[in-house]
Design an enzyme around this catalytic site. Structure first.
Site, PDB file in Angstrom:
ATOM      1  N   SER A 104       0.832  -1.211   0.000  1.00 40.44           N
ATOM      2  CA  SER A 104       0.000   0.000   0.000  1.00 40.44           C
ATOM      3  C   SER A 104       0.864   1.258   0.000  1.00 40.44           C
ATOM      4  O   SER A 104       0.571   2.221  -0.719  1.00 40.44           O
ATOM      5  CB  SER A 104      -0.940   0.010   1.210  1.00 40.44           C
ATOM      6  OG  SER A 104      -1.860  -1.049   1.113  1.00 40.44           O
ATOM      7  N   SER A 120       4.916  -6.711  -2.229  1.00 39.98           N
ATOM      8  CA  SER A 120       4.739  -6.865  -0.788  1.00 39.98           C
ATOM      9  C   SER A 120       5.328  -8.210  -0.347  1.00 39.98           C
ATOM     10  O   SER A 120       5.049  -9.239  -0.969  1.00 39.98           O
ATOM     11  CB  SER A 120       3.243  -6.805  -0.468  1.00 39.98           C
ATOM     12  OG  SER A 120       3.036  -7.087   0.898  1.00 39.98           O
ATOM     13  N   GLN A 133       0.362  -9.208  -6.138  1.00 40.17           N
ATOM     14  CA  GLN A 133      -0.089 -10.605  -6.222  1.00 40.17           C
ATOM     15  C   GLN A 133       0.740 -11.424  -7.203  1.00 40.17           C
ATOM     16  O   GLN A 133       0.619 -12.648  -7.239  1.00 40.17           O
ATOM     17  CB  GLN A 133      -1.567 -10.657  -6.644  1.00 40.17           C
ATOM     18  CG  GLN A 133      -2.529 -10.099  -5.617  1.00 40.17           C
ATOM     19  CD  GLN A 133      -2.640 -10.962  -4.367  1.00 40.17           C
ATOM     20  OE1 GLN A 133      -2.388 -12.163  -4.388  1.00 40.17           O
ATOM     21  NE2 GLN A 133      -3.013 -10.346  -3.257  1.00 40.17           N
ATOM     22  N   ASN A 153      -6.073  -9.148  -7.221  1.00 38.55           N
ATOM     23  CA  ASN A 153      -5.992  -9.845  -5.929  1.00 38.55           C
ATOM     24  C   ASN A 153      -7.188 -10.737  -5.643  1.00 38.55           C
ATOM     25  O   ASN A 153      -7.095 -11.684  -4.880  1.00 38.55           O
ATOM     26  CB  ASN A 153      -5.809  -8.840  -4.792  1.00 38.55           C
ATOM     27  CG  ASN A 153      -6.814  -7.718  -4.833  1.00 38.55           C
ATOM     28  OD1 ASN A 153      -6.981  -7.053  -5.859  1.00 38.55           O
ATOM     29  ND2 ASN A 153      -7.506  -7.502  -3.736  1.00 38.55           N
ATOM     30  N   CYS A 187     -20.895  -8.639   3.700  1.00 37.82           N
ATOM     31  CA  CYS A 187     -20.833  -8.946   5.122  1.00 37.82           C
ATOM     32  C   CYS A 187     -19.419  -9.232   5.589  1.00 37.82           C
ATOM     33  O   CYS A 187     -19.113  -9.083   6.759  1.00 37.82           O
ATOM     34  CB  CYS A 187     -21.730 -10.133   5.447  1.00 37.82           C
ATOM     35  SG  CYS A 187     -23.388  -9.597   5.834  1.00 37.82           S
TER      36      CYS A 187
END
Lengths: 395, 146
Positions: A70, A198, A178, A150, A323
């Site tokens: 990020s 990352s 990724q 991703n 959710c």
């Protein structure tokens, strides 16, 4: 337990731990210190930089260590924006299904007066170099397109997009978080100006990443402080994490051909098994896809309850349902490839690694089949679909 | 953990799940677009809820809330079932995360909707204001405490 959420994070490899532990226990010197303990840390840091550069076909002085993907994404975008602004260019091109690190950085730049074009990614989750070429305007300063998505794992034609950007004189960034360690990455062949990665996505540690910036591109600071990373990313270097990441990356690149073939075979076995569930649909292109990524939508069920029941069976997975994110809308990626809300809520992502076996895959297929069947059995939506009161989106 | 033991128990072993073919009242609330729909079936004898079943499309807390709500109204007078509040359902589940409170609201509304259907089918006079704010996906805020 079967860990099938390797796109979320990966288990640190033995090689990563072996590189890190001595540096945490004994080699804890500050890489900026003059005494031997500090200079040893400096050596480890520079070796790691050389390892990472080699894995990307870059030069060591083009590698900046960051706190993760990020941060690298944010710094790449703000750098390109500042460079563009100086030339009066305030237009950026990206896609609808980028990671939020990109989309939210673009939101921030829009508030600063930049115009943003988000390209459509089609039903298969792919953009084309032609789309990029058509979207480039005289005031375009940057194209930023992820190497691999991703959620659905689709791999974009980065080299072709890089060629378009080079020809038009526009900076090109790719979020390769990724992809790195899973498919071959070559910043020269791809002609990218910036690339983010990352550490924890390829069996390295969390909290560490890299921004590659082509030589000559002066990074805009987003953190201010000392002279670390040539003053462009100040803060005492996290040498153990950086070395763990470099060790994991080196190992991933060494084993890539064998792992890719093996994981791709596992992936295709899993896709074939889950596709047998009626009214289930694979999300994203079946071929232009990361070796370990499987992502399905199921009619008539909701993703969070699916994840909870899979967890009860010892299977770790993820979903793009609202959710699971705590928001009203399901995954922006699934909406971007045209899945309607009601189907996007019933999504399941399983991401594999080379430690898994065919037997693990068969266990997952059986568990998913059982749980989807159970949840459909208590779902009024599934009843309506079966009784013809509602139409199937996925045939 | 995201959920209390009680939520997980009702999620894993939902009570009163299923359909009542000759139900006296059926209510459905929620919206598939939002990721949750609850359907309640009531069998009513002499003003008492003799049997209740539910079907739910939704997350763990939606299934658990439906299950708990059916247990709380079974064998009770209809008038009492109408008094069941979402807070009571959430409390009976030892609490829900703030952004999941709307699941308990759906459970309360599903019951009201089924009772309304029963009143209308039987032509029983009732105060329609009781059922004024039923359903609608876009009215609830997943991020706020209800």
């Amino acid at each position: 337990m079967i860990y099938a959420d390797n796109a979320a994070t990966t288990r640190p490899s033995r090689a990563a731990l072996d590189a890190m532990l001595p540096l945490l226990e004994e080699g804890y010197g500050n890489a900026s210190s003059l005494y031997t303990l500090g200079q040893k840390a400096r050596e480890h840091l520079e070796n790691a930089r050389a390892q990472v550069a080699k894995a990307l076909n870059a030069q060591p002085n083009e590698i900046y260590f960051t706190s993760g993907g990020s941060e690298a994404d944010t710094q790449a975008l703000f750098t390109a924006a500042r460079l563009g602004e100086k030339q009066g260019k305030k237009h950026i091109i990206s896609t609808k299904f980028e990671h939020h690190a990109i989309l939210h950085a673009l939101d921030a730049l829009e508030k600063q007066g930049f115009a943003v074009t988000l390209l459509d990614v089609h039903e298969n989750g792919l953009v084309t170099a032609e789309q990029v070429a058509q979207a480039i305007r005289p005031d375009t300063c940057l194209v930023t397109i992820m190497t691999a998505n991703n959620e659905i794992g689709t791999i974009q034609p980065i080299a072709a997009i890089g060629a378009v950007c080079k020809e038009k004189g526009v900076l090109f960034h790719t979020d390769a978080v990724q992809a790195v360690g899973h498919i071959p990455v070559d910043v020269k062949a791809w002609q990218v100006d910036f690339l983010s990665l990352s550490g924890h996505k390829f069996h390295g540690p969390k909290g560490v990443g890299v921004l590659f910036a082509r030589r000559g591109l002066v990074l805009a600071n987003i953190i201010f402080g000392g002279a670390q990373e040539r003053g462009r990313r100040p803060g005492t270097e996290n040498v153990p994490a950086i070395c763990g990441m470099a060790a994991a990356l080196t190992e991933a690149v060494e084993h890539m051909d064998a792992d890719r073939a093996r994981v791709t075979a596992l992936r295709d076995r899993l896709i074939a098994g889950i596709a047998k569930i009626p009214h289930s649909g694979l999300n994203g292109d079946a071929v232009q896809r990361l070796p370990g990524n499987v992502n399905f939508c199921f009619e008539g069920i909701e993703g969070e309850s699916l994840l909870l029941l899979l967890d009860d069976k010892g299977i770790c997975a993820s979903s793009g349902s609202a959710c699971t994110s705590g928001s009203l809308d399901p995954s922006h990626v699934l909406l971007a490839i045209g899945r309607p809300h009601e189907v996007a809520h019933g999504s399941l992502r399983l991401t594999l690694d080379a430690s898994m076996t065919e037997s693990d895959i068969d266990t997952i297929i059986a568990a998913v089949t059982e749980v989807v069947g159970y949840l459909r059995g208590i779902s009024p939506v599934w009843r309506d679909l079966q009784e013809g009161k509602r139409s199937y989106v996925i045939q | 953990m995201l959920y209390s033991e009680k939520v997980m128990d009702h999620f894993r072993n939902p009570r009163n799940v299923g359909v009542i073919e000759d139900a006296d009242g059926v209510g459905e609330v929620g919206n598939a677009k939002c990721g949750d729909i609850m359907k309640m079936y009531l069998k009513i004898k002499d003003g008492i809820i003799d049997d209740v079943k539910f079907e739910t499309f939704g997350c763990g807390s939606a299934i658990a809330s439906s299950s708990m709500a059916t247990e709380m109204i079974k064998g009770k007078p209809v008038s009492e079932a109408l008094q069941l509040s979402n807070k009571a359902v959430a409390e009976a589940l030892d609490g829900l995360p703030a952004y999941k409170m709307h699941c308990s609201v759906l459970a309360e509304q599903a019951i009201k909707s089924a009772v309304q259907d029963y009143y209308e089918k039987k032509g029983i006079p009732h105060d329609s204001a009781l059922f004024a704010d039923l359903e609608c996906c876009h009215d609830h805020d997943h991020g706020a405490e209800e």
